[in-house]
Scaffold this motif. Structure first.
Motif, PDB file in Angstrom:
ATOM      1  N   LEU A  21       0.828  -1.202   0.000  1.00  0.00           N
ATOM      2  CA  LEU A  21       0.000   0.000   0.000  1.00  0.00           C
ATOM      3  C   LEU A  21       0.866   1.257   0.000  1.00  0.00           C
ATOM      4  O   LEU A  21       0.542   2.253  -0.656  1.00  0.00           O
ATOM      5  N   ARG A  22       1.995   1.192   0.722  1.00  0.00           N
ATOM      6  CA  ARG A  22       2.901   2.338   0.739  1.00  0.00           C
ATOM      7  C   ARG A  22       3.431   2.631  -0.667  1.00  0.00           C
ATOM      8  O   ARG A  22       3.558   3.799  -1.064  1.00  0.00           O
ATOM      9  N   GLN A  23       3.699   1.579  -1.430  1.00  0.00           N
ATOM     10  CA  GLN A  23       4.165   1.781  -2.801  1.00  0.00           C
ATOM     11  C   GLN A  23       3.066   2.378  -3.677  1.00  0.00           C
ATOM     12  O   GLN A  23       3.324   3.234  -4.537  1.00  0.00           O
ATOM     13  N   GLN A  24       1.829   1.948  -3.476  1.00  0.00           N
ATOM     14  CA  GLN A  24       0.721   2.523  -4.245  1.00  0.00           C
ATOM     15  C   GLN A  24       0.609   4.021  -4.008  1.00  0.00           C
ATOM     16  O   GLN A  24       0.427   4.805  -4.938  1.00  0.00           O
ATOM     17  N   TYR A  25       0.718   4.422  -2.755  1.00  0.00           N
ATOM     18  CA  TYR A  25       0.639   5.847  -2.450  1.00  0.00           C
ATOM     19  C   TYR A  25       1.830   6.605  -3.040  1.00  0.00           C
ATOM     20  O   TYR A  25       1.688   7.757  -3.474  1.00  0.00           O
ATOM     21  N   ALA A  26       3.009   5.970  -3.037  1.00  0.00           N
ATOM     22  CA  ALA A  26       4.183   6.633  -3.602  1.00  0.00           C
ATOM     23  C   ALA A  26       4.012   6.850  -5.102  1.00  0.00           C
ATOM     24  O   ALA A  26       4.318   7.930  -5.621  1.00  0.00           O
ATOM     25  N   TYR A  27       3.513   5.834  -5.802  1.00  0.00           N
ATOM     26  CA  TYR A  27       3.280   5.995  -7.249  1.00  0.00           C
ATOM     27  C   TYR A  27       2.225   7.067  -7.506  1.00  0.00           C
ATOM     28  O   TYR A  27       2.344   7.863  -8.451  1.00  0.00           O
ATOM     29  N   ALA A  28       1.180   7.104  -6.666  1.00  0.00           N
ATOM     30  CA  ALA A  28       0.163   8.146  -6.808  1.00  0.00           C
ATOM     31  C   ALA A  28       0.770   9.526  -6.565  1.00  0.00           C
ATOM     32  O   ALA A  28       0.405  10.512  -7.224  1.00  0.00           O
ATOM     33  N   GLY A  29       1.713   9.600  -5.636  1.00  0.00           N
ATOM     34  CA  GLY A  29       2.392  10.862  -5.384  1.00  0.00           C
ATOM     35  C   GLY A  29       3.177  11.338  -6.591  1.00  0.00           C
ATOM     36  O   GLY A  29       3.221  12.534  -6.899  1.00  0.00           O
ATOM     37  N   HIS A  30       3.789  10.387  -7.317  1.00  0.00           N
ATOM     38  CA  HIS A  30       4.525  10.768  -8.520  1.00  0.00           C
ATOM     39  C   HIS A  30       3.581  11.270  -9.610  1.00  0.00           C
ATOM     40  O   HIS A  30       3.928  12.188 -10.376  1.00  0.00           O
ATOM     41  N   GLY A  39       3.002  21.826  -4.621  1.00  0.00           N
ATOM     42  CA  GLY A  39       2.693  23.080  -3.951  1.00  0.00           C
ATOM     43  C   GLY A  39       1.310  23.117  -3.335  1.00  0.00           C
ATOM     44  O   GLY A  39       1.053  23.891  -2.415  1.00  0.00           O
ATOM     45  N   GLY A  40       0.381  22.302  -3.815  1.00  0.00           N
ATOM     46  CA  GLY A  40      -0.986  22.346  -3.308  1.00  0.00           C
ATOM     47  C   GLY A  40      -1.247  21.288  -2.267  1.00  0.00           C
ATOM     48  O   GLY A  40      -0.526  21.153  -1.285  1.00  0.00           O
ATOM     49  N   GLU A  41      -2.284  20.470  -2.500  1.00  0.00           N
ATOM     50  CA  GLU A  41      -2.662  19.430  -1.555  1.00  0.00           C
ATOM     51  C   GLU A  41      -1.563  18.378  -1.461  1.00  0.00           C
ATOM     52  O   GLU A  41      -0.996  17.949  -2.465  1.00  0.00           O
ATOM     53  N   GLN A  42      -1.268  17.978  -0.229  1.00  0.00           N
ATOM     54  CA  GLN A  42      -0.183  17.036  -0.014  1.00  0.00           C
ATOM     55  C   GLN A  42      -0.571  15.640  -0.492  1.00  0.00           C
ATOM     56  O   GLN A  42      -1.710  15.203  -0.283  1.00  0.00           O
ATOM     57  N   LEU A  46       1.902   9.293   1.978  1.00  0.00           N
ATOM     58  CA  LEU A  46       3.359   9.347   2.002  1.00  0.00           C
ATOM     59  C   LEU A  46       3.852   9.584   3.423  1.00  0.00           C
ATOM     60  O   LEU A  46       3.271  10.393   4.169  1.00  0.00           O
ATOM     61  N   ARG A  47       4.921   8.909   3.797  1.00  0.00           N
ATOM     62  CA  ARG A  47       5.555   9.220   5.075  1.00  0.00           C
ATOM     63  C   ARG A  47       6.007  10.679   5.067  1.00  0.00           C
ATOM     64  O   ARG A  47       6.427  11.208   4.039  1.00  0.00           O
ATOM     65  N   SER A  48       5.971  11.311   6.204  1.00  0.00           N
ATOM     66  CA  SER A  48       6.319  12.736   6.266  1.00  0.00           C
ATOM     67  C   SER A  48       7.755  12.987   5.821  1.00  0.00           C
ATOM     68  O   SER A  48       8.034  13.976   5.144  1.00  0.00           O
ATOM     69  N   LEU A  49       8.678  12.080   6.182  1.00  0.00           N
ATOM     70  CA  LEU A  49      10.064  12.308   5.781  1.00  0.00           C
ATOM     71  C   LEU A  49      10.221  12.216   4.266  1.00  0.00           C
ATOM     72  O   LEU A  49      11.059  12.910   3.670  1.00  0.00           O
ATOM     73  N   ILE A  50       9.411  11.365   3.602  1.00  0.00           N
ATOM     74  CA  ILE A  50       9.461  11.266   2.144  1.00  0.00           C
ATOM     75  C   ILE A  50       8.866  12.524   1.516  1.00  0.00           C
ATOM     76  O   ILE A  50       9.440  13.112   0.589  1.00  0.00           O
ATOM     77  N   HIS A 169      11.636   6.788  -3.782  1.00  0.00           N
ATOM     78  CA  HIS A 169      12.729   7.544  -4.390  1.00  0.00           C
ATOM     79  C   HIS A 169      12.164   8.633  -5.293  1.00  0.00           C
ATOM     80  O   HIS A 169      11.155   8.433  -5.977  1.00  0.00           O
ATOM     81  N   TYR A 170      12.821   9.755  -5.326  1.00  0.00           N
ATOM     82  CA  TYR A 170      12.384  10.864  -6.187  1.00  0.00           C
ATOM     83  C   TYR A 170      12.694  10.573  -7.655  1.00  0.00           C
ATOM     84  O   TYR A 170      11.903  10.871  -8.538  1.00  0.00           O
ATOM     85  N   LYS A 171      13.839   9.957  -7.899  1.00  0.00           N
ATOM     86  CA  LYS A 171      14.264   9.640  -9.265  1.00  0.00           C
ATOM     87  C   LYS A 171      13.605   8.322  -9.697  1.00  0.00           C
ATOM     88  O   LYS A 171      13.724   7.300  -9.028  1.00  0.00           O
ATOM     89  N   ARG A 172      12.911   8.345 -10.828  1.00  0.00           N
ATOM     90  CA  ARG A 172      12.100   7.194 -11.223  1.00  0.00           C
ATOM     91  C   ARG A 172      12.938   6.002 -11.671  1.00  0.00           C
ATOM     92  O   ARG A 172      12.483   4.866 -11.568  1.00  0.00           O
TER      93      ARG A 172
END
Length: 471
Positions: A21-30, A39-42, A46-50, A169-172
Motif C-alpha cells: 500500500l505504501r508503494q501505491q501511495y508513492a506511485y500516486a504521489g509521482h 505546492g498544493g494538496e499534499q 506518504l511518510r512525512s520524511l518522504i 525515491h524521487y528519481k524514477r
C-alpha cells in the motif's frame, strides 16, 4: 467513481501501512508530482520524511526523470581522494560485516563522503552491473540536491539512519531499488564524515537491515578510534626507536635493516586516519588539527592559516599582507609573524610548515568554513547548518577574513530562507548573528502549523524586535 486508494488514503505520516500500500501511495504521489506539483494538496499516504524530502528535491531542481546520477570525480581524482579520506581506514570492517555477506545475495554496499559522493560500491557482481545503469557507482554524486530522495543523500540531509523503498525515491529510474543508509560521524570530534548504505531489493529495507547498518557503523567507529590510539602509541615510541637505530648505526650494524621496524602489511599512511582541519566558526582563535595533533592558534596566526587554506595556490608577501592588515601593512611585519607561525607548526608537525615564495601550505587543510561553502554549493544546506557554529573569526578585522565571514554568513542565510523549512529557519534563528533577523522569523512563522507550540516563541521574538527597532 473515485479511486479506492484515494478514498482510504491516510493524511498522516504513512506509518503502519503495508509495503504494498505504501508503494501505491508513492506511485500516486509521482502522478501528482507530474500533474500539479507539490505546492498544493499534499500527496496522501506518504511518510512525512518522504514528502518533505520530495519538497526539498523539487526546490533544489533535482530532475526525477533524469535516469543517471552525474559523476563528480574521474578515476584518478577518486583514487587519490579515497586514499586520503579517513573512511579508508574503516573499509576492512565494512568489508567483513557487510560486503562479504552481500555477495550472491542481491545486495550492494556503498560508502560515501559527507556531501553524498559515493567512494566505494561493492557487493553482488550482478547487482553492480545493474546499478551501473543509474550510475550508482564510485565517484557519482548521490546527494539529495542532485538525485533527490535516496537513502544516502537523505540520511546525510537529516543526519540519521533512514530506509527508502521503491517508488519513495524521487528519481524514477531508482524505483526498482530499495535502500538503507546511516551517517558516519567521527568518533572523536563528532564531525560528519560520510554515510554507509545497503542497496538492493525489498530485503534492503527489512526492519533488521537498519539495525545491521547501525551496528556496523558503531563497529567501524570503534575500529577507527583504536587505529588512532595505536598511531598515537607508535608516535610516542618513535623517538626511542630512532635512538636505538642511531646506536646500532654507530656500532657498525646495518641501520637500514636493523634499526627500523618493517611496516605492517596493508598498513596505511597515518594521515588517512584523520582529516586535517582548521576550526574557525564561532571562535576568535582557530583550532588546528594535523594528523590527530591539535593546537589552539593565536588570533593573528588563525588569520594567516585561514587565508593560506583558502588560497591553496599560494600568496606572495604583498598579497597576503593586503588580505591580513586592515591598513597598509609592512611585509616585514608579516615575515616576523611567519617566523613565529613556523615555530608553532614545526612543533606540531614539520610537514605542515608553510613554504615561501609564495607562502603556501604543503598539506591539505580543510577549514570548516570551506565545508559550509561546499555543502551550500551542493544544496546540502541542512548539513551546512549543522556544521555552522557561528561567524568566521568574529572579531577579526583582516580584510580577507571579513570578506570570507560575510560570504559564508550571507550564503547560509540565503540558503535557509530559500529552503522554506520551518525547522531550518528556527535553528538558524538561534545563531547569535540572527538574533535580530526579522525576515527569518517571519518566514518561519508563515510555515509553522497554526497550532504549533513553537509559534508563541517566534511571535514573542517579533514583538521584541518591533519594540526595540520599530521593525
Amino acid at each position: 467513481m473515485r479511486n479506492p486508494v484515494e478514498q482510504t488514503a491516510p493524511r498522516g505520516s504513512g506509518h503502519g501501512l503495508s509495503p504494498e500500500l505504501r508503494q501505491q501511495y508513492a506511485y500516486a504521489g509521482h502522478e501528482q508530482l507530474d500533474s500539479i506539483g507539490l505546492g498544493g494538496e499534499q500527496p496522501p499516504g506518504l511518510r512525512s520524511l518522504i514528502r518533505e524530502s520530495w519538497q526539498r528535491s523539487a526546490q533544489l531542481h533535482a530532475n526525477p526523470d533524469n535516469p543517471e546520477a552525474p559523476l563528480a570525480m574521474d578515476r584518478e581524482e577518486l583514487e587519490e581522494y579515497r586514499r586520503q579520506h579517513p573512511l579508508a581506514a574503516i573499509m576492512p570492517v565494512i568489508h567483513k560485516l557487510l560486503v562479504l555477506p552481500s555477495h550472491d545475495s542481491g545486495m550492494l554496499v556503498a560508502v560515501g563522503d559527507e556531501v553524498g559522493r559515493l567512494l566505494w560500491v561493492e557487493g553482488d557482481p550482478a547487482m553492480q552491473r545493474r546499478a551501473e545503469g543509474m550510475m550508482f557507482v564510485p565517484g557519482a554524486d548521490w546527494s539529495e540536491a542532485t538525485v533527490g530522495t535516496s537513502a544516502p543523500g537523505t540520511a546525510l540531509a537529516l543526519g540519521r539512519g533512514i530506509q527508502i523503498a521503491g517508488a519513495e525515491h524521487y528519481k524514477r529510474s531508482v524505483h526498482p531499488w530499495s535502500c538503507t543508509a546511516v551517517p558516519f560521524h567521527d568518533p572523536d570530534s563528532g564531525a560528519l564524515l560520510g554515510v554507509v548504505d545497503i542497496t538492493g531489493t525489498e530485503s534492503a529495507v527489512a526492519p533488521h537491515t537498519l539495525s545491521l547498518v547501525e551496528a556496523t557503523v558503531a563497529a567501524a567507529q570503534a575500529h577507527l578510534r583504536v587505529e588512532r590510539l595505536q598511531l598515537a602509541a607508535a608516535r610516542q615510541a618513535a623517538p626511542v626507536r630512532r635512538r636505538q637505530t642511531a646506536a646500532a648505526s654507530r656500532a657498525g650494524s646495518d641501520a637500514a635493516s636493523g634499526g627500523a621496524r618493517p611496516a605492517r602489511a596493508g598498513s596505511r599512511a597515518p594521515g588517512s586516519l584523520y582529516r586535517n582541519s582548521l576550526q574557525l566558526l564561532g571562535r576568535d582563535q582557530a583550532v588546528l588539527s594535523i594528523d590527530g595533533r591539535t593546537v589552539t592558534l593565536s588570533a593573528r596566526h588563525s588569520e594567516i592559516l585561514t587565508l593560506l587554506s583558502t588560497h591553496p595556490e599560494g600568496l606572495n608577501a604583498e598579497e597576503l599582507s593586503s588580505l591580513l592588515y586592515p591598513r597598509d601593512g609592512s611585509t616585514m611585519t608579516l615575515r616576523a609573524e611567519m617566523v613565529r607561525l613556523r615555530k608553532v607548526l614545526q612543533q606540531l608537525n614539520p610537514d605542515a610548515v608553510p613554504e615561501s615564495r609564495p607562502y603556501r601550505l604543503p598539506v591539505d587543510l580543510v577549514p570548516d568554513s570551506g565545508q559550509i561553502l561546499s555543502c551550500l554549493q551542493r544544496g546540502a544546506h541542512r548539513i551546512a547548518l549543522e556544521i555552522y557554529r557561528g561567524a568566521v573569526l568574529p572579531r577579526s578585522e583582516a580584510p580577507g577574513i571579513t570578506e570570507l565571514r560575510s560570504r559564508v554568513s550571507s550564503l547560509l542565510r540565503e540558503a535557509v530562507l530559500t529552503d522554506g523549512s520551518a525547522e531550518s529557519l528556527l535553528k538558524y534563528a538561534e545563531l547569535p548573528e540572527a538574533r535580530d533577523d526579522v525576515e527569518v522569523r517571519t518566514a518561519a512563522l508563515k510555515l509553522l502549523p497554526p497550532r504549533s507550540p513553537r509559534r508563541a516563541a517566534v511571535v514573542a521574538d517579533l514583538e521584541r524586535l518591533e519594540a526595540e527597532f520599530g521593525a
